[in-house]
Motif scaffolding. Structure first.
Motif, PDB file in Angstrom:
ATOM      1  N   ILE A  14       0.860  -1.191   0.000  1.00 50.20           N
ATOM      2  CA  ILE A  14       0.000   0.000   0.000  1.00 50.20           C
ATOM      3  C   ILE A  14       0.890   1.233   0.000  1.00 50.20           C
ATOM      4  N   SER A  15       0.634   2.136  -0.908  1.00 50.89           N
ATOM      5  CA  SER A  15       1.379   3.378  -0.946  1.00 50.89           C
ATOM      6  C   SER A  15       0.420   4.455  -1.426  1.00 50.89           C
ATOM      7  N   GLY A  16      -0.086   5.240  -0.492  1.00 46.79           N
ATOM      8  CA  GLY A  16      -1.054   6.265  -0.855  1.00 46.79           C
ATOM      9  C   GLY A  16      -2.262   5.627  -1.518  1.00 46.79           C
ATOM     10  N   GLU A  59      -9.847   7.054   0.304  1.00 44.52           N
ATOM     11  CA  GLU A  59      -8.701   7.153   1.208  1.00 44.52           C
ATOM     12  C   GLU A  59      -8.311   5.754   1.706  1.00 44.52           C
ATOM     13  N   THR A  60      -6.993   5.444   1.663  1.00 48.86           N
ATOM     14  CA  THR A  60      -6.577   4.072   1.982  1.00 48.86           C
ATOM     15  C   THR A  60      -6.112   3.885   3.424  1.00 48.86           C
TER      16      THR A  60
END
Lengths: 597, 466
Positions: A14-16, A59-60
């Motif tokens: 996960i990245s942004g 939004e993660t």
């Protein structure tokens, strides 16, 4: 839909707004997926072996490796059917009003799933075909009065044809079967609700040349840099130069039957403004509130970046749907730069090789294929209806520097350029469209149209006025160097008329209840009067009329106030001709010999 | 889920550290780091893969080593304890009290990133705020819920002006619950104490919350400071129904901290080395200003930034200008002439002005008068430039009048005292008085009715005295 195996994987990175999932064999590019326990919506951007890179539209934060990722097997699509007009959607067609209800909050929380179109509302379906009729894709099966001004036409979906074996009438929801087609034994049930993938342009039968104007009520645009129905235009300008006000003005006064307004990465308050103002304002053509022909799509700058990228596609697909019904649609996108930035951000996270200024190398192609979805055309269907999409895109170049990639790539595909000028904005000359740098490639084509309407006078007036403005800019150089006294009397007249053109014609107050909109008739009369004064003034000067008296004639006050005349009173402008003649005669010396200055 | 401790730091670089063999770590989660010497630091997860996590350490990584440092994942995102009695308190950039008072007893713990406001739920800002400064009230009126930054440059009095606005801001309709949230990012002790002293002296402190990250505090901490302040502001505005003015200073320092992290992550840089997502990042803060339907509170933001080399096209002011609803620009040349506040009238702009002014809000003639003053000042300045080249003699009589007007305008209208609080009526009258210097036929931006009503009496009075 072809059968697809359900693909289920797990989050690995996960990245942004980028999530990489493993175990995704069988997933296709651009499929929509649900991510994690919250079921966030995302779209596959890249597939490598069993790994899929996904851009997430929400939004993660709080996601964890190991959470499930489920593919829906379908590309990102919009729902089409009655109920789109007057709606206020987010970037992936979720109604913001329903999000508020579902979240029970003024803030947008995550994982909310709401239908784009109301499933329970009943619409009065009015059939246009009979049992036994042969229909092809694009034919109108029936209509629904969507709003006071918009008649929603239910069409045979693409790919289907056949004989109508059943057709309903009366109150139905969008999920009721309203018609059944028989295509050589194959039966198709048709509902009002249809779907279409946003990244795939809807087909048309034939494309037409853009030679019908789309008036906007804005004098500088309609008179000098017009846009045609089905045309493309761009408005680049530094911040504070009035891009958004111009886009709002177009959305309000453009002579289109349907308006799709997409706020892409812009301010929340601006969308609220449109939402509150449009129901209050009346469309000059129909006399009904503007909202009755408008649909809004908002992905404001603080909403997730990935959905910003999707929002312009959502918008143009909705526009195409109404075009296919045979409407002229105007699409305003504010701002395409934010969309390009979203592309850049995702590209960076995918670790792609960057092109200019970090933008991906495919920026130009993406922009071009978006603008290419505009156009005037004969749409599908036996009745050969004509529909059009006019796209007006705002561009926000960093530092007002037009050499940056987004502006340059946009200029390559759009046909009208309205260059906004910060200096004009500082002087509060609005709309701050620079008349020297802007252009429209439709001008000549549309001249033919207006000449027919205005007794062949139009193009001459337009060309003369523009040349006066051009001369002014050259004379200004001289004035700056040696002062205004160095100019000849004829040149002084040119300066004076150009000033009048700028202040009394080009300048237009968007917030003045009358000045905000000018019909073509009014524009024509205004322009004719100003140029008429120029001709008579030149003549008078040559006959020896004193310059000061000429420039200060009381009729000039009336010329300056033409813009505030209501549309019903514009015939008063015609009378100014006589007034000019009379007053100028009053100052021309008898015999015409004295040469007083 | 039990928080797990790791001693598996594999690499350290700038403010970032990589932790290996992690399990069940969540994106954006809060991290607590215990150093060998007992010091505790905090950080957040920037990126995760199946078995490792990239952590951004707020206080910087100096002193952290790969062996003895313990890393604990807390299992929740960074939250801020909030309560109504935050008012009057001073906190550091991480939200911990530094005024020697008792720790805050939280009424709620809020995620500092907040959530995006639903544009459907917004209420359009339309209530005029009187700041007592003519160049703002008269020409660039501010409304409740607006975000209006001050673009300044080194050496200009933006702090004094911000303090003046915080002190004087009021609505015409009357006094209501009003609070100031002040966030300092990387400013000097001297600047911070100027604000604290000013607030204390004028009694404004008891309705103010301060979050202070000084120039010698960790740069990375600056990333959370404005978010913490805005979270506090949202609580005060939408839970306690207060009208909150948020002053953020100095955004340039914030953006530099962001660039530092981006560089440490080896991201592809955008313009001038700032990350490509700078626009989005700034927007997630600026867009937290606004009003909500059905709530009486509001958040008005006044971010302050210093433009590097006075350059308005630098990415920080540029992107800010694209997000905020206008900008107040300070001018070095006015400052040199000794004019306070040195507001550069021409490029300054309030985008929401039209909704906040007019009949029943300020006065019916406000909009026309404003447009006319702008136009006249622009023409006057042009005339003065011309006079520099060609001499005054080359100007027409009208141009001379405009030139004189623009000088007077700067002297009387722009210039005012630091403690001079002009009402909107005074500001409007001042504008009309100045317009008496210009021939009436040149006043094209004003409706005749207003000229008759407001200008004629002044002209009559003037001709009597002459």
């Amino acid at each position: 839909m072809p059968d697809k195996k359900e693909v289920k994987g797990v989050i690995e990175r996960i990245s942004g707004s980028l999530v990489v999932a493993g175990g995704m064999e069988g997933a296709s590019m651009q499929d929509v997926v649900h991510i994690g326990e919250l079921g966030l919506v995302g779209e596959i951007l890249e597939v490598k072996g069993d790994k899929a890179s996904i851009q997430v539209y929400e939004e993660t934060s709080g996601l964890m490796p190991g959470e499930p990722v489920v593919s829906t097997g379908e590309p990102l699509s919009v729902e089409l059917g009655p109920g789109i007009i007057e709606q206020f959607y987010d970037g992936i067609q979720r109604p913001l009003e329903l999000i508020e209800k579902a979240a029970n909050s003024h803030f947008i929380s995550r994982g909310i799933s709401v239908p784009a179109l109301d499933r329970n509302k009943k619409w009065a379906f009015n059939p246009k075909v009979k049992v036994g009729d042969e229909v092809i894709a694009g034919d109108i099966l029936g209509t629904v009065q969507e709003t006071v001004v918009v008649e929603h036409r239910i069409m045979v979906p693409f790919g289907l044809k056949g004989k109508v074996t059943k057709i309903e009438s009366g109150e139905h929801t969008i999920e009721d079967v309203i018609a059944v087609l028989d295509d050589n034994g194959k039966k198709y049930e048709i509902k009002m609700l249809q779907r279409w993938p946003v990244r795939k342009p809807r087909p048309v039968a034939q494309r037409l040349a853009p030679n019908v104007p789309m008036t906007t009520g804005q004098r500088v645009v309609d008179a000098f840099f017009p846009v045609a129905l089905g045309g493309t235009a761009c408005v680049p300008g530094p911040f504070g130069s009035g891009k958004t006000v111009i886009q709002h003005q177009f959305a309000k006064w453009a002579q289109a039957q349907i308006v799709v307004y997409v706020g892409c990465g812009e301010r929340g308050n601006e969308m609220t403004d449109v939402l509150l103002e449009f129901p209050e304002l009346d469309d000059p053509q129909s006399g009904q509130p503007l909202m009755k022909r408008t649909t809004l799509i908002a992905n404001t700058s603080n909403m997730p970046v990935a959905a910003r990228e999707a929002s312009v596609y959502t918008a143009i697909t909705l526009a195409e749907y109404y075009r296919d019904m045979g409407y002229s649609v105007a699409l305003m996108a504010d701002s395409t730069s934010r969309w390009a930035e979203a592309l850049r951000e995702m590209s960076g996270r995918l670790e792609e090789m960057p092109g200019e200024e970090g933008y991906p190398a495919y920026l130009g192609t993406r922009l071009a294929s978006f603008y290419e979805r505009a156009g005037r055309c004969i749409v599908n269907g036996k009745d050969q209806r004509e529909g059009s999409i006019t796209v007006i895109g705002a561009v926000s170049p960093p530092g007002g520097d037009l050499s940056e990639p987004v502006t340059q790539n946009t200029l390559r595909v759009t046909k009208v350029f309205w260059g906004l000028d910060a200096n004009l904005a500082y002087q509060r000359h609005f709309p701050a469209i620079n008349w020297l740098s802007s252009y429209s490639l439709y001008t000549e084509r549309l001249d033919a149209y207006w000449n027919e309407k205005f007794d062949d006078q139009w193009s001459g007036l337009r060309i003369e006025a523009m040349s006066l403005l051009e001369q002014e800019s050259q004379l200004n150089e001289i004035v700056r160097l040696v002062g205004i006294d160095a100019l000849s009397r004829d040149e002084r007249m040119v300066m004076e008329t150009a000033k009048s053109l700028r202040e009394d014609f080009l300048h237009q107050n968007a917030f003045h209840e009358i000045d905000t909109y000018a019909s073509m008739e009014k524009q024509f009369k205004m322009l004719r009067t100003i140029v008429d004064f120029h001709h008579q003034g030149l003549e008078a000067l040559r006959k020896g009329a004193p310059m000061n008296k000429l420039f200060n004639l009381p009729v000039r006050e009336q010329i300056a106030r033409m813009r505030y005349l209501e549309e019903k009173d514009i015939n008063q402008i015609d009378a100014l001709d006589e007034v000019i003649k009379e007053q100028i005669n009053g100052i021309v010396p008898v015999g015409g010999e004295t040469n007083a200055a | 889920m039990l928080p797990r401790e790791y001693r598996t730091i594999s690499s350290l670089s700038g403010p970032l550290m990589m932790v290996e063999k992690t399990q069940d770590v969540r994106y954006d989660e809060l991290v607590e780091i215990s150093l060998a010497n007992g010091e505790k630091r905090r950080g957040r997860v920037l990126e995760i893969e199946t078995d490792r996590a990239l952590v951004q350490v707020f206080e910087g990584t100096s002193g952290i080593d790969g062996e003895d440092t313990k890393v604990r994942f807390v299992g929740k995102v960074l939250t801020l304890p909030v309560a109504r009695n935050m008012l009057g308190r001073v906190f550091n950039g991480r939200g911990e009290p530094i005024d020697g008072g008792a720790p805050l007893i939280a009424e709620q713990n809020l995620d500092i990133n907040g959530m995006p406001m639903n544009p459907f739920s917004r209420d359009y800002p339309s209530e005029f705020i009187q700041t007592g400064i003519s160049t703002i009230d008269g020409l660039n009126p501010m409304v409740r819920g607006q975000k209006l930054p001050i673009f300044s440059a080194s050496g200009l009095p933006h702090n004094r002006m911000a303090a003046q606005i915080a002190r004087q801001a009021t609505v015409i309709s009357g006094h209501e619950d009003f609070a100031v949230v002040f966030a300092a990012m990387g400013i000097t002790f001297e600047e911070a104490s100027f604000f604290m002293e000013d607030f204390r002296r004028t009694g404004a402190l008891q309705r103010t919350v301060l979050y202070i990250n000084l120039a010698d505090d960790p740069a990375i901490e600056r990333i959370s400071t404005p978010r913490i302040a805005l979270t506090a502001a949202e609580y005060l505005a939408f839970e306690c129904n207060m009208h909150v003015v948020v002053i953020l200073t100095d955004l340039t320092n914030y953006c530099e901290a962001l660039r530092e992290i981006s560089a440490a992550r080896k991201e592809v840089p955008g313009r001038r080395g700032y990350p490509g997502y700078l626009y989005t990042d700034l927007a997630t803060m600026y867009e937290r200003a606004g009003r909500l339907k059905g709530k009486s509170g509001s958040i008005t933001q006044i971010p302050i930034l210093t433009m590097p080399e006075d350059d308005k096209t630098h990415p920080i002011p540029d992107l800010t200008g694209y997000i905020t609803e206008g900008q107040i620009i300070l001018s070095r040349s006015l400052h040199r002439q000794g004019i306070y506040p040195p507001v550069d009238v021409m490029p300054s702009l309030s985008r929401l002005k039209d909704k906040g002014i007019g009949k029943d809000k300020t006065r019916e003639d406000h909009a026309d008068l404003m447009n006319q003053l702008f136009a006249a000042y622009a023409r006057g300045k042009e005339a003065k430039e011309l006079a520099v080249i060609l001499g005054e003699g080359a100007l027409s009589d009208e141009d001379k009048a405009f030139a004189k007007f623009s000088t007077e305008f700067e002297d009387k209208y722009v210039r005012q005292g630091e403690y001079e609080n002009r009402t909107i009526k005074e500001t409007l009258e001042l504008g009309w008085n100045l317009l008496t210097m210009i021939p009436v036929k040149e006043l094209k931006r004003i409706r005749d009715a207003y000229i008759d009503k407001y200008l004629k009496p002044l002209l009559d009075a003037k001709s009597k005295t002459e």
